[in-house]
Design an enzyme around this catalytic site. Structure first.
Site, short mmCIF file in Angstrom:
data_model
loop_
_atom_site.label_atom_id
_atom_site.label_comp_id
_atom_site.label_asym_id
_atom_site.label_seq_id
_atom_site.Cartn_x
_atom_site.Cartn_y
_atom_site.Cartn_z
N GLU A 31 3.15 -12.62 1.26
CA GLU A 31 2.59 -11.28 1.42
C GLU A 31 3.52 -10.23 0.80
O GLU A 31 4.74 -10.35 0.89
CB GLU A 31 2.40 -11.00 2.92
CG GLU A 31 1.60 -9.75 3.20
CD GLU A 31 1.30 -9.59 4.70
OE1 GLU A 31 0.71 -10.50 5.31
OE2 GLU A 31 1.70 -8.55 5.26
N CYS A 48 5.31 -13.21 7.09
CA CYS A 48 6.72 -12.83 7.23
C CYS A 48 7.57 -14.09 7.20
O CYS A 48 7.16 -15.12 7.73
CB CYS A 48 6.98 -12.18 8.59
SG CYS A 48 6.28 -10.56 8.73
#
Ligand code: ACO
Ligand code: ZN
Length: 498
Positions: A388, A354
């Site tokens: 990601e 993140c």
């Protein structure tokens, strides 16, 4: 694209044809799609919640093709009752209900798939912080402070950040007699049980999907800034009734009222994130924080960042992650600008899980610094990295910008020296995956097929854009200043599955 613009979000009411008909403020119900004015335009919007306020009934609307952060409470006057509304599909709703119930049961009895995946991975890998150098001793010394403080605060403050388990922060690798004794007396809690406890009970109750679609915190005081959250974050339910919540900008503890927050501030001694400072220049610092060693702090960071990050579901199981937190310094301390998290071992080769710039610092070039830092770490590791997936709309814009600028700069260097540059060379030099390089080249139309050969070219327009952005860009990370070795995973941690 501005964050206010439509951005390819899912259409509301895409669950099949619906019955239409007239509604009134009294009959309009959750799940209906109505025409609601937004920025002076009538737009299709799904009603996600209804509340009575002193000034009348209000409806929480999710607008067609708009990101959820633009959801809002609207009064009756903004809804066009002259037009038909689309009623919710009863069949679908029943199915949804059934699914919801099933999920709740299974959640209680077993960890979620994501958790299982993380746990599996974690069993093989625990970073040894001893391997990371402590270039700035002041921060290394104070590393263990904040968690003790958190605990003390939790028991003293009403409505404050909770402590979550008796053994929560006993994470020292070398077991001292004192810590061994403590462990004997403490009830045994596996980490999975602890996460389940957080998920299903107590203060961090995971709300059902329907509730989590609705922003629960309206205002946050954070250091000298007031933040207006974009998305739901699983803070204690009581917090959603507060007009404003208070978060300590250093230890990230949260408070439902000013009085307990003020009391906390008189006691809180933390002035920077609780990890090793691994980078410092005149402008910013980076701290590396191990989720396993600083669970409370990292969980609090995840709760804070969830208010601005919609599509990540990780709040509790922070152990398998390292957090790289960027700060700016002044006489009061090191203030968080943003961070990225990174799995200690990513099977998919991700170098960022993140990434977030706090809203008060956005669009000032800090996101670029965070992204650059993540690639500099990958270069040191000798790996190719990628963020990601899925990326958010803002994540994608920022990464595209970073990738294209860096590829163009690299190619210009090669063009000057007359050397040939392949996709693989770009990937290796920038620590980017070849897939990301290829996608960027395709998106920018930089690949041409000429006389039987694939060539990379830089269109004139891109060169001009790069000139402009270079003139604007003030700061970069100086890789020479990074004091970091990739954390090493010890055999003992694998054997014991800590
Ligand atoms: N509108 C248009 N372009 C934007 C925007 C925006 N709101 N934000 C960033 N960009 C693009 C621009 O090209 C910008 O360069 P420019 O300002 O020179 O035009 C470039 O991205 C970099 O901008 P920064 O100022 O360096 O980025 P910022 O500090 O704002 O951080 C970030 C970007 C981290 C994505 C921030 O918007 C954020 O925290 N968003 C909320 C959380 C989020 O969505 N995170 C990514 C999730 S994906 C993942 O975690 C792997
Ligand atoms: Zn504090």
């Amino acid at each position: 694209m501005s964050p206010g613009a439509t951005n390819g979000e899912a259409e509301v009411g895409s669950d099949g044809p619906r019955q239409k008909g007239k509604a009134t403020p009294d009959t309009l119900k959750i799940g209906c799609i109505a025409l609601v004015t937004k920025d002076g335009q009538p737009r299709r919007a799904e009603i996600l919640s209804i509340k009575e306020t002193k000034s009348g009934r209000q409806f929480y609307c999710n607008f067609d093709n708009f990101n959820k952060r633009l959801d809002e409470w609207v009064p009756v006057s903004r809804i066009d009752f002259e037009q038909d509304v689309e009623w919710p599909n009863p069949e679908k709703d029943k199915q949804k209900d059934a699914k919801g119930k099933k999920t709740t049961v299974s959640k209680k009895s077993q960890p979620s798939k994501k958790t299982q995946k993380r746990v599996g991975k974690r069993e093989q890998s625990v970073a040894s912080e001893g391997q990371t150098p402590h270039p700035f001793t002041d921060s290394a010394e104070s590393q263990s402070k904040p968690d003790g403080e958190d605990k003390a605060n939790a028991s003293l403050e009403v409505g404050a950040t909770p402590g979550v388990g008796p053994d929560e922060m006993e994470l020292d690798e070398d077991e001292t007699p004192a810590s061994a004794a403590k462990k004997e007396n403490a009830p045994t809690f596996s980490r999975e049980q602890e996460i389940e406890k957080l998920r299903t009970s107590g203060s961090m109750t995971q709300n059902p999907a329907e509730i989590s679609r609705i922003r629960n915190i309206s205002k946050v005081e954070f250091g000298r800034y007031v933040l207006f959250p974009w998305y739901f974050s699983p803070y204690p339910e009581a917090f959603s009734q507060e007009d404003c919540i208070y978060i300590c900008e250093f230890c990230l503890s949260y408070f439902g009222n000013l009085k307990s927050f003020t009391r906390h501030r008189t006691k809180c001694t933390l002035q920077h994130p609780p990890g090793n400072e691994i980078y410092r220049d005149d402008f910013v610092s980076f701290y590396e924080i191990d989720g396993r060693r600083q669970r409370t702090w990292c969980r609090n960071l995840c709760l804070l960042s969830k208010m601005f990050l919609d599509h990540k579901t990780l709040y509790y199981d922070v152990d398998p992650f390292l957090f790289y937190v960027m700060t700016t310094r002044d006489e009061k301390g090191s203030h968080i600008i943003g961070y990225f998290s990174k799995e200690k071992e990513s099977a998919d080769g991700y170098n960022v899980a993140c990434i977030l710039t706090l809203p008060q610092y956005q669009r000032k070039g800090y996101g670029r610094l965070l992204i650059q830092f993540s690639y500099e770490l990958s270069k040191i590791e000798g790996k190719l990295g990628s963020p990601e997936k899925p990326l958010s709309d803002l994540g994608l814009l920022s990464y595209r910008q970073y990738w294209s600028e860096n590829i163009i700069d690299l190619l210009l260097g090669y063009a000057e020296s007359g050397e040939k540059c392949t996709i693989e060379t770009i990937a290796t030099r920038l620590a980017m995956t070849t897939q990301d390089v290829e996608h960027t080249l395709q998106a920018l139309k930089m690949q041409v097929y000429h006389k039987g050969e694939h060539k990379i070219v830089i269109p004139e327009k891109l060169l001009q854009q790069r000139e402009k952005s270079r003139a604007k860009q003030k700061r970069v990370i100086d890789p020479e200043r990074i004091q970091w070795k990739p954390p090493v995973f010890t055999a003992a941690s694998r054997t014991w599955g800590w």
